[in-house]
Design a protein around this motif. Structure first.
Motif, PDB file in Angstrom:
ATOM      1  N   ILE A  98      -4.537  71.022 -72.271  1.00  0.00           N
ATOM      2  CA  ILE A  98      -4.973  70.219 -73.405  1.00  0.00           C
ATOM      3  C   ILE A  98      -6.477  70.326 -73.608  1.00  0.00           C
ATOM      4  N   ILE A  99      -7.189  70.602 -72.528  1.00  0.00           N
ATOM      5  CA  ILE A  99      -8.642  70.723 -72.656  1.00  0.00           C
ATOM      6  C   ILE A  99      -9.007  71.947 -73.496  1.00  0.00           C
ATOM      7  N   ALA A 140      -8.629  71.000 -77.086  1.00  0.00           N
ATOM      8  CA  ALA A 140      -9.721  70.117 -77.513  1.00  0.00           C
ATOM      9  C   ALA A 140     -11.081  70.775 -77.300  1.00  0.00           C
ATOM     10  N   GLN A 156     -13.951  70.291 -79.997  1.00  0.00           N
ATOM     11  CA  GLN A 156     -14.480  68.924 -80.026  1.00  0.00           C
ATOM     12  C   GLN A 156     -15.350  68.634 -78.798  1.00  0.00           C
ATOM     13  N   ILE A 157     -14.858  69.061 -77.627  1.00  0.00           N
ATOM     14  CA  ILE A 157     -15.596  68.784 -76.395  1.00  0.00           C
ATOM     15  C   ILE A 157     -16.903  69.567 -76.362  1.00  0.00           C
ATOM     16  N   ILE A 210      -4.832  64.760 -80.546  1.00  0.00           N
ATOM     17  CA  ILE A 210      -6.294  64.882 -80.470  1.00  0.00           C
ATOM     18  C   ILE A 210      -6.930  64.515 -81.806  1.00  0.00           C
ATOM     19  N   THR A 211      -6.309  64.980 -82.900  1.00  0.00           N
ATOM     20  CA  THR A 211      -6.842  64.706 -84.235  1.00  0.00           C
ATOM     21  C   THR A 211      -6.759  63.218 -84.580  1.00  0.00           C
ATOM     22  N   TRP A 237      -9.858  63.142 -78.355  1.00  0.00           N
ATOM     23  CA  TRP A 237      -9.410  63.894 -77.185  1.00  0.00           C
ATOM     24  C   TRP A 237      -9.238  63.011 -75.951  1.00  0.00           C
ATOM     25  N   LYS A 238     -10.029  61.964 -75.801  1.00  0.00           N
ATOM     26  CA  LYS A 238      -9.914  61.116 -74.615  1.00  0.00           C
ATOM     27  C   LYS A 238      -8.605  60.321 -74.607  1.00  0.00           C
ATOM     28  N   ALA A 241      -5.907  61.113 -76.194  1.00  0.00           N
ATOM     29  CA  ALA A 241      -4.816  62.079 -76.049  1.00  0.00           C
ATOM     30  C   ALA A 241      -4.581  62.400 -74.579  1.00  0.00           C
TER      31      ALA A 241
END
Length: 428
Positions: free
Chosen positions: A22-23, A26, A29-30, A152-153, A157-158, A160
């Motif tokens: 998942i990272i 994302a 964004q991250i 995430i959207t 992200w956190k 999620a």
């Protein structure tokens, strides 16, 4: 019971790989939030694997001693705590610490799951059973990608990540209360084999690992895992930045690649099982089929450096991933064959060494892409050549040098529980 257990192992693998992948979904964004360079992002991807190989070995050995149910239950609860703990991340050091701890506690899951599946299924179905566990990883890493992208959207992200922590708690409850540790009858048999397992010296164990069957199976697994890590960490960014897909297109493309690849490697694993059932020939059923698949997968992967149309990228990725991943379900079967009494330990050696790829591959990929400067396409192509070349070489070496002792699977042995037809062992 065995089919429900396999289903739970499949779901556990989904959570495991969704946690780690998942990272990547994302990533943009991250990277923007923490202002990370490509080299720093490669470090984030690599940190997941720093302790993964070590804890994989110790966790699997622990499961051999106290049981898979207890260890996997403990692991799931730690995943839940870590995923919810993401809410406290405010800087790069904390992000790296989170990935480091998550990798440490997720490392033992795959070898324990492979050995647990082998425990519940007879030899003629073990390739298929392990392929189902591997399929769970693909579902978690790729097929649920559109859902994870949507989370995430919508939630950020956190949040999620925290949602995946809740899924771990649900799995823990189902697995602990509705499954058994082993088939009926194996408890008694395990006592008869325990003394042999305990008497084996470390020196003998290390010699076993250097034998061609164990060594080149491990190297082939390692080469394939470089691709596993690339798909997890870099594929989403590659599709957006190099192939020029939108976020939605990227999510659906990742899902399609995952679905098709599962069908391919599960189908090849079933073919391998069928060939083994008919001939009892390990070289034909387990080695040649898998080696040919790896070589063809590597060639298709390398083709992406020449043909870069979006449609071909998706098609080639589907085929390359499905063909190359065939070593993932069959490799554990080969390693367990070398020492059935310590199947989880043997499989952990395989998976932990394979996961060393997770330490070096993200960093090397980030370094290669960074070297290309503004020409990101050239950087991604170089990383694909790096991966494809290694899979090609080790796939050929796997075919040439891996020669499992088929006699130990065809002749009854006093201590070989897994490969005898015992009326008191019921695969319910």
């Amino acid at each position: 019971m065995r089919w429900f257990i396999l289903f739970m192992l499949f779901l556990g693998a989904i959570i495991n790989f969704a946690d780690k992948s998942i990272i990547g979904l994302a990533a943009i964004q991250i990277k923007d939030e923490f202002q990370l360079s490509y080299a720093q992002w490669g470090l984030v991807g690599s940190s997941y694997y720093w302790l993964y190989p070590v804890t994989g070995i110790f966790g699997a050995a622990w499961a051999d001693r106290i049981g898979a149910k207890k260890v996997m239950g403990f692991l799931m609860l730690t995943w839940a705590v870590l995923q919810v703990g993401v809410l406290a991340i405010t800087a790069l050091p904390l992000l790296i610490l989170y990935r480091l701890l998550l990798g440490a506690f997720e490392g033992p899951y795959s070898p324990i799951a492979y050995n647990h599946a082998d425990k519940w299924f007879p030899p003629k179905l073990r390739g298929f059973a392990n392929s189902v566990v591997v399929a769970g990883g693909t579902v978690g890493a790729m097929i649920v990608a559109p859902l994870l992208v949507a989370l995430i959207t919508l939630l950020g992200w956190k949040m999620a990540f925290a949602t995946l922590g809740a899924a771990s708690v649900v799995w823990f409850c189902l697995f602990q209360f509705f499954t058994k540790e082993r088939p009926e009858g194996e408890v008694v048999l395990k006592k008869k084999t325990a003394s042999k397992a305990e008497r084996l010296k470390i020196k003998d164990f290390l010699v076993l690992l250097t034998k061609p069957s164990a060594l080149f199976t491990t190297l082939a697994y390692f080469s394939a895992y470089i691709l596993v890590v690339w798909f997890s960490v870099w594929l989403p960014i590659y599709l957006v930045e190099s192939v020029k897909m939108s976020s939605a297109q990227m999510g659906y493309s990742v899902a399609v690649i995952g679905i098709v690849s599962v069908l391919i490697y599960v189908g090849i694993s079933m073919l391998s099982d069928f060939m083994f059932k008919k001939s009892q020939n390990w070289r034909v059923s387990r080695i040649y089929i898998i080696a040919a698949s790896m070589v063809l997968g590597a060639v298709l992967l390398l083709s992406l450096t020449i043909f870069q149309q979006p449609m071909w990228v998706v098609v080639a990725m589907c085929l390359a991933k499905g063909l190359t991943y065939t070593i993932l379900p069959i490799g554990p079967t080969i390693m367990i064959n070398e020492w059935p009494e310590r199947g989880a330990l043997m499989t952990s050696i395989l998976t932990s060494f394979g996961n060393l790829a997770g330490i070096v591959a993200p960093v090397i990929t980030g370094w290669i892409i960074g070297l290309a400067g503004a020409n990101k396409i050239a950087g991604y192509n170089l990383s694909i050549v790096f991966m494809g070349g290694i899979v090609l070489v080790f796939g050929i070496l796997f075919a040439l040098f891996v020669k499992p002792s088929s006699e130990k699977n065809m002749k009854p042995q006093v201590n070989d529980v897994d490969n005898r037809k015992r009326p008191d062992v019921k695969y319910s």
